[in-house]
Design a protein around this motif. Structure first.
Motif, PDB file in Angstrom:
ATOM      1  N   LEU A  83     -16.641   3.701  -3.616  1.00 48.20           N
ATOM      2  CA  LEU A  83     -15.371   3.060  -3.447  1.00 48.20           C
ATOM      3  C   LEU A  83     -15.593   1.511  -2.979  1.00 48.20           C
ATOM      4  O   LEU A  83     -16.343   1.036  -2.163  1.00 48.20           O
ATOM      5  CB  LEU A  83     -14.505   3.555  -2.308  1.00 48.20           C
ATOM      6  N   GLN A 135      -5.592  12.302  -4.689  1.00 45.96           N
ATOM      7  CA  GLN A 135      -5.082  10.997  -4.503  1.00 45.96           C
ATOM      8  C   GLN A 135      -5.241  10.559  -2.981  1.00 45.96           C
ATOM      9  O   GLN A 135      -4.337  10.883  -2.395  1.00 45.96           O
ATOM     10  CB  GLN A 135      -3.765  10.901  -4.608  1.00 45.96           C
ATOM     11  N   ASP A 159     -10.533  -0.724  -3.687  1.00 49.53           N
ATOM     12  CA  ASP A 159     -10.057   0.572  -3.873  1.00 49.53           C
ATOM     13  C   ASP A 159      -9.443   0.889  -2.506  1.00 49.53           C
ATOM     14  O   ASP A 159      -8.543   1.917  -2.635  1.00 49.53           O
ATOM     15  CB  ASP A 159     -11.153   1.599  -4.141  1.00 49.53           C
ATOM     16  N   LEU A 160      -9.971   0.745  -1.450  1.00 46.58           N
ATOM     17  CA  LEU A 160      -9.426   1.129  -0.045  1.00 46.58           C
ATOM     18  C   LEU A 160      -9.474  -0.060   0.586  1.00 46.58           C
ATOM     19  O   LEU A 160     -10.319  -1.007   0.859  1.00 46.58           O
ATOM     20  CB  LEU A 160     -10.389   2.268   0.156  1.00 46.58           C
ATOM     21  N   ARG A 212       0.913  -1.337  -0.090  1.00 47.17           N
ATOM     22  CA  ARG A 212      -0.078   0.111  -0.025  1.00 47.17           C
ATOM     23  C   ARG A 212       0.887   1.282   0.040  1.00 47.17           C
ATOM     24  O   ARG A 212       1.812   1.254   0.832  1.00 47.17           O
ATOM     25  CB  ARG A 212      -0.935  -0.007   1.195  1.00 47.17           C
ATOM     26  N   ASP A 257      -5.264   4.876  -0.051  1.00 45.31           N
ATOM     27  CA  ASP A 257      -5.595   3.609  -0.641  1.00 45.31           C
ATOM     28  C   ASP A 257      -5.625   2.779   0.634  1.00 45.31           C
ATOM     29  O   ASP A 257      -5.839   1.263   0.396  1.00 45.31           O
ATOM     30  CB  ASP A 257      -4.564   3.097  -1.697  1.00 45.31           C
ATOM     31  N   SER A 258      -5.310   2.996   1.872  1.00 44.23           N
ATOM     32  CA  SER A 258      -5.368   2.319   3.005  1.00 44.23           C
ATOM     33  C   SER A 258      -5.724   3.124   4.240  1.00 44.23           C
ATOM     34  O   SER A 258      -4.934   4.368   4.205  1.00 44.23           O
ATOM     35  CB  SER A 258      -3.942   1.341   3.173  1.00 44.23           C
ATOM     36  N   ARG A 269      -0.557   4.723  -0.430  1.00 42.75           N
ATOM     37  CA  ARG A 269      -1.069   6.081   0.073  1.00 42.75           C
ATOM     38  C   ARG A 269      -1.793   5.580   1.377  1.00 42.75           C
ATOM     39  O   ARG A 269      -2.959   5.540   1.536  1.00 42.75           O
ATOM     40  CB  ARG A 269      -1.906   6.555  -0.909  1.00 42.75           C
ATOM     41  N   HIS A 276      -3.223  12.591   4.492  1.00 42.67           N
ATOM     42  CA  HIS A 276      -4.059  11.463   4.611  1.00 42.67           C
ATOM     43  C   HIS A 276      -4.099  11.186   6.180  1.00 42.67           C
ATOM     44  O   HIS A 276      -4.384  10.106   6.426  1.00 42.67           O
ATOM     45  CB  HIS A 276      -2.852  10.439   3.967  1.00 42.67           C
TER      46      HIS A 276
END
Length: 334
Positions: free
Chosen positions: A264, A239, A269-270, A177, A242-243, A179, A214
């Protein structure tokens, strides 16, 4: 026969009036912190015990154990209370509970003082609970479970939240992962502070970035706050993460629904990880990867410490930190 220590003795040693001592010992708010500390220190030095409670505790057991709790809307605490209640029942003890979300700590203190409990377990302690703790400690043994307060001189049982946060970071990085995000909360609670610290330190040690954009924090731990915070986090940049590590399961469940509201896919996606492994985490609707705390073992150790203190053990404070386990479910695996 040894003379019973009275509030007048405490007043003389502390250099205050007897009414001031009475206000301190009953949890009255109208005493400045420096005076309160001086009175409590004098009471401890003289080994003072309130007359009614002291006589009852020296001659017999009440069979009652007081439990101070808050945040009962978080399913972790009802689960913890159930485990505590079962073990107390096995020892022929009764559980008396005070929820400090619904009543202030002065009323909780009065209830403990008047009910003649044999011991007290605090499940949601923070530094802000110091006045309650200091006064309770004059009356009865106190043991902390779940949260710790470093400067308190009492037995404390926790899980290793620092390593728990590190487990989540390692899970993200080893899976590639890029992001990585954090949905955190108030650091007044040792559990949250240590989870976030462990997560950040492990990311740093593995050379993984945790960008400010983030990260987001909530003021209270609720589904609604988790939903709103995650939705903001996932829409604030082109962006988004993603986690996402959520510092408890209630926030994570809110985050899952927020992601779904944005169309999502989880986990495509996540990825989302929570903490505590409450019952809802395993439900098919959420299938949440989370860090499981060993509630049974924590409860068993807490009761052991408390019974020991109730039997007169007067040794130094004991601290027990038990290992956690990462439970991988569908929110982080395809």
């Amino acid at each position: 026969m040894k003379r019973t220590v009275t509030s007048h003795d405490i007043a003389r040693l502390a250099g205050v009036s007897q009414p001031t001592v009475s206000r301190v010992l009953t949890g009255n708010d109208r005493v400045n912190p420096e005076t309160r500390s001086r009175v409590l220190a004098a009471a401890r030095e003289l080994k003072y015990r309130p007359n009614g409670n002291a006589r009852a505790m020296r001659t017999s057991r009440t069979g009652n154990v007081g439990i101070v709790v808050s945040r009962l809307t978080n399913p972790l605490y009802p689960e913890m209370l159930e485990a505590i209640g079962q073990r107390l029942t096995a020892h022929s003890l009764r559980m008396v509970m005070w929820n400090t979300d619904e009543i202030n700590e002065k009323l909780a203190l009065d209830a403990v003082y008047e009910s003649l409990v044999d011991g007290v377990i605090m499940t949601t302690a923070t530094d802000a609970s110091s006045r309650l703790y200091e006064t309770l400690r004059l009356n009865t043994p106190v043991v902390l479970i779940n949260r710790s307060v470093e400067r308190w001189a009492c037995d404390q049982v926790t899980s290793d939240n620092l390593k728990g946060g590190a487990l989540v970071a390692r899970h993200f990085v080893e899976a590639g992962r890029k992001r990585i995000g954090l949905l955190g909360g108030p650091t007044s609670a040792s559990t949250i502070r240590e989870r976030q610290t462990g997560f950040r330190l492990q990311l740093d040690s593995m050379g993984a970035a945790l960008l400010p954009e983030h990260c987001i924090s909530v003021e209270t731990f609720s589904y609604q706050q988790g939903y709103a915070a995650a939705k903001e986090l996932l829409t604030r940049t082109r962006q988004p993460p993603d986690s996402l590590f959520c510092v408890n399961d209630i926030l994570a469940i809110g985050a899952i629904d927020a992601a779904r509201s944005l169309d999502l896919s989880i986990p495509d996606d996540l990825w989302i990880v929570g903490y505590d492994d409450i019952e809802q985490a395993s439900w098919e609707a959420f299938d949440l990867t989370t860090v499981r705390q060993p509630l049974d073992a924590m409860t068993e150790q807490t009761i052991e410490f408390l019974l020991d203190r109730m039997d007169g053990h007067d040794g130094p404070p004991r601290y027990q930190s038990l290992p956690n386990e990462l439970i991988v479910r569908g929110s982080t695996s395809s």
